[in-house]
Design an enzyme around this catalytic site. Structure first.
Site, PDB file in Angstrom:
ATOM      1  N   LYS A   1       0.801  -1.237   0.000  1.00  0.00           N
ATOM      2  CA  LYS A   1       0.000   0.000   0.000  1.00  0.00           C
ATOM      3  C   LYS A   1       0.832   1.285   0.000  1.00  0.00           C
ATOM      4  O   LYS A   1       0.470   2.255   0.672  1.00  0.00           O
ATOM      5  CB  LYS A   1      -0.944   0.006   1.208  1.00  0.00           C
ATOM      6  CG  LYS A   1      -1.946  -1.122   1.195  1.00  0.00           C
ATOM      7  CD  LYS A   1      -2.816  -1.123   2.431  1.00  0.00           C
ATOM      8  CE  LYS A   1      -2.089  -1.649   3.623  1.00  0.00           C
ATOM      9  NZ  LYS A   1      -2.973  -2.044   4.735  1.00  0.00           N
TER      10      LYS A   1
ATOM     11  N   ASP B   1      -5.598  -5.471  10.619  1.00  0.00           N
ATOM     12  CA  ASP B   1      -6.931  -4.849  10.615  1.00  0.00           C
ATOM     13  C   ASP B   1      -8.055  -5.870  10.384  1.00  0.00           C
ATOM     14  O   ASP B   1      -9.178  -5.698  10.875  1.00  0.00           O
ATOM     15  CB  ASP B   1      -7.026  -3.684   9.603  1.00  0.00           C
ATOM     16  CG  ASP B   1      -6.525  -4.037   8.214  1.00  0.00           C
ATOM     17  OD1 ASP B   1      -6.081  -5.181   7.990  1.00  0.00           O
ATOM     18  OD2 ASP B   1      -6.560  -3.149   7.339  1.00  0.00           O
TER      19      ASP B   1
HETATM   20  C1  BGC Z   1      -1.988  -5.852   3.895  1.00  0.00           C
HETATM   21  C2  BGC Z   1      -2.862  -6.558   4.897  1.00  0.00           C
HETATM   22  C3  BGC Z   1      -4.054  -5.700   5.264  1.00  0.00           C
HETATM   23  C4  BGC Z   1      -4.772  -5.237   4.011  1.00  0.00           C
HETATM   24  C5  BGC Z   1      -5.961  -4.333   4.325  1.00  0.00           C
HETATM   25  C6  BGC Z   1      -2.802  -5.362   2.713  1.00  0.00           C
HETATM   26  O1  BGC Z   1      -2.009  -4.586   1.874  1.00  0.00           O
HETATM   27  O2  BGC Z   1      -0.969  -6.705   3.433  1.00  0.00           O
HETATM   28  O3  BGC Z   1      -2.124  -6.883   6.055  1.00  0.00           O
HETATM   29  O4  BGC Z   1      -4.916  -6.429   6.070  1.00  0.00           O
HETATM   30  O5  BGC Z   1      -3.884  -4.542   3.176  1.00  0.00           O
HETATM   31  O6  BGC Z   1      -5.576  -3.191   4.999  1.00  0.00           O
END
Ligand code: BGC
Length: 450
Positions: free
Chosen positions: A156, A192
């Site tokens: 992200k 989360d």
């Molecule tokens: C992460 C997860 C997270 C999800 C939603 C992903 O990019 O790897 O750990 O739960 O995003 O936030």
């Protein structure tokens, strides 16, 4: 002669997943989940199925005052939560994580978090108290215990140096110690998705799946401990929460048979090329860009806007995912929001036919995302094979997209084995309240032990 409208529809067909393709995706995901759980297959698995060390769901009796941190969604937040009988009271503050911190050093990130935490404690008159803290850290973590988690990769848009391969809890503890002014007991670190599950399970004991469709995409679920071959914790408890990290599904090419040129371009332009392939087809960080790339193609083919784009349309990242939700919120035949978005993008010369086509592209991208999520949830439901499961859900795409919920419910119902029922439940701030609950359950256990 074929109309532009028909050609646009044909071009968008690549975004349509047939039922046959969806079933194939489910079967591949199932195999990947099993590999993630298996002792001999885990190391090379793509969908990691991390063990969370959370085995007890809240029983509604958790009480007390807790701090929580939430890092990994759109915002970074600090929260203080009072859990009482059947109610909770929560205050929180959002802090910016500037881009130079998201992509800077890990030390700078943790120092920033610790500083926000200390400021928050001052503002809420708990600066001198020693409080328990739950840390929602929404990135792939290999957990070695409830308070130890090794970062596997950033996702992200984060890329802080010196953190991958390290224990994130220690990183935060060190930053707090460097300051030396506040006293915190970090009781638990969690994802989360687990927070979402826990916060829903507080009210609904049938909640056994936690789903996030937000900036990123992921799900966790309750697995039988006996199926978790890597589990090395306390024996004797029947269930264990598994963080699937399904956003990585497809990193080995498993989704190539349905990926489009737009998906490949989004991936090529990302800071984590080749990684989080499923997430890049679904989540809020990428959905708007997928739409933009399709619109650019149609414009260049002369099918949209009279072949005349705009600087913004051709600029990467300019089509926000919230535009997709806004455009699809217009009633059929009404293009008020669509027109506003197109004006913002310098496309005020769009005709009504152009607006209908833009909406069509948005629908194709969001429907595909909803169907991919549905494939994942149906796969988990079939694997769990329980007659009725509540699915706790959160995330900006799910919350704000006007049709995501309906698209998902319809598709999951088609894909689950006969006799399996599911109830979607919108989470009330899973990342915040869920973190406090995980901390509270951990405290409940440590006080029982003591
Ligand atoms: C992460 C997860 C997270 C999800 C939603 C992903 O990019 O790897 O750990 O739960 O995003 O936030």
């Amino acid at each position: 002669m074929r109309q532009a409208r028909d050609v646009i529809r044909e071009e968008s067909e690549v975004l349509h997943l047939t039922d046959k393709q969806i079933k194939e995706i489910m079967s591949r995901l199932h195999n990947d989940l099993v590999k993630g759980l298996g002792k001999d297959t885990h190391a090379n698995s793509i969908v990691k199925c991390w063990i969370t060390y959370i085995q007890d769901l809240p029983n509604g009796k958790e009480r007390g005052k807790f701090l929580a941190l939430d890092l990994g969604g759109t915002n970074f937040r600090v929260l203080i939560i009072n859990l009482g009988a059947n109610h909770f009271d929560m205050q929180s503050k959002i802090y910016a994580i500037p881009n130079h911190i998201m992509t800077g050093s890990g030390v700078a990130l943790f120092d920033h978090i610790a500083e926000c935490l200390a400021n928050f404690m001052k503002e809420h008159d708990v600066y001198a108290e020693r409080l328990a803290l739950g840390f929602t850290f929404s990135f792939p973590l290999q957990q070695l215990g409830l308070t130890k988690g090794i970062l596997q990769r950033w996702t992200k848009g984060f890329s802080c140096s010196g953190v991958v391969g390290e224990d994130v809890v220690q990183g935060l503890k060190d930053a707090i110690a460097r300051r030396g002014d506040v006293q915190i007991d970090i009781c638990a670190i969690q994802n989360d998705t687990t927070g979402t599950l826990m916060s829903c399970a507080w009210k609904n004991h049938n909640c056994k799946i936690g789903l996030i469709v937000g900036t990123g995409s992921n799900a966790c679920y309750v697995e039988k401990t006996e199926n978790c071959e890597l589990f090395d914790g306390e024996p004797g408890k029947p269930d264990l929460l598994i963080n699937t990290e399904w956003g990585a599904f497809g990193d080995d090419g498993a989704l190539d048979f349905v990926r489009t040129e737009f998906d490949r371009e989004v991936d090529n332009n990302s800071i984590n090329k080749g990684k989080q392939i499923q997430e890049k087809m679904i989540s809020g960080m990428y959905m708007g860009e997928l739409v933009r790339l399709a619109l650019v193609k149609l414009t260049k083919m002369g099918l949209l806007f009279g072949g005349r784009g705009s600087d913004l349309l051709f600029q990467r990242g300019s089509f926000y995912t919230k535009y997709v939700s806004e455009i699809e919120s217009d009633k059929p035949g009404d293009f008020t929001s669509c027109m506003e978005v197109l004006e913002e993008l310098g496309l005020s010369h769009a005709s009504e036919a152009d607006m209908a086509a833009v909406r069509h592209v948005c629908e194709c991208v969001s429907r595909r995302a909803a169907h991919l999520v549905s494939a994942g949830i149906a796969c988990l439901l079939n694997k769990m094979n329980e007659p009725r499961v509540t699915v706790g859900i959160d995330g900006s795409v799910y919350r704000f997209h006007p049709h995501f919920h309906t698209l998902m419910c319809e598709k999951i119902a088609q894909l689950v084995r006969p006799g399996i029922q599911f109830d979607p439940m919108l989470s009330e701030d899973g990342s915040g309240r869920g973190a406090a609950l995980v901390a509270a359950v951990a405290c409940r256990q440590s006080s029982t032990v003591a």
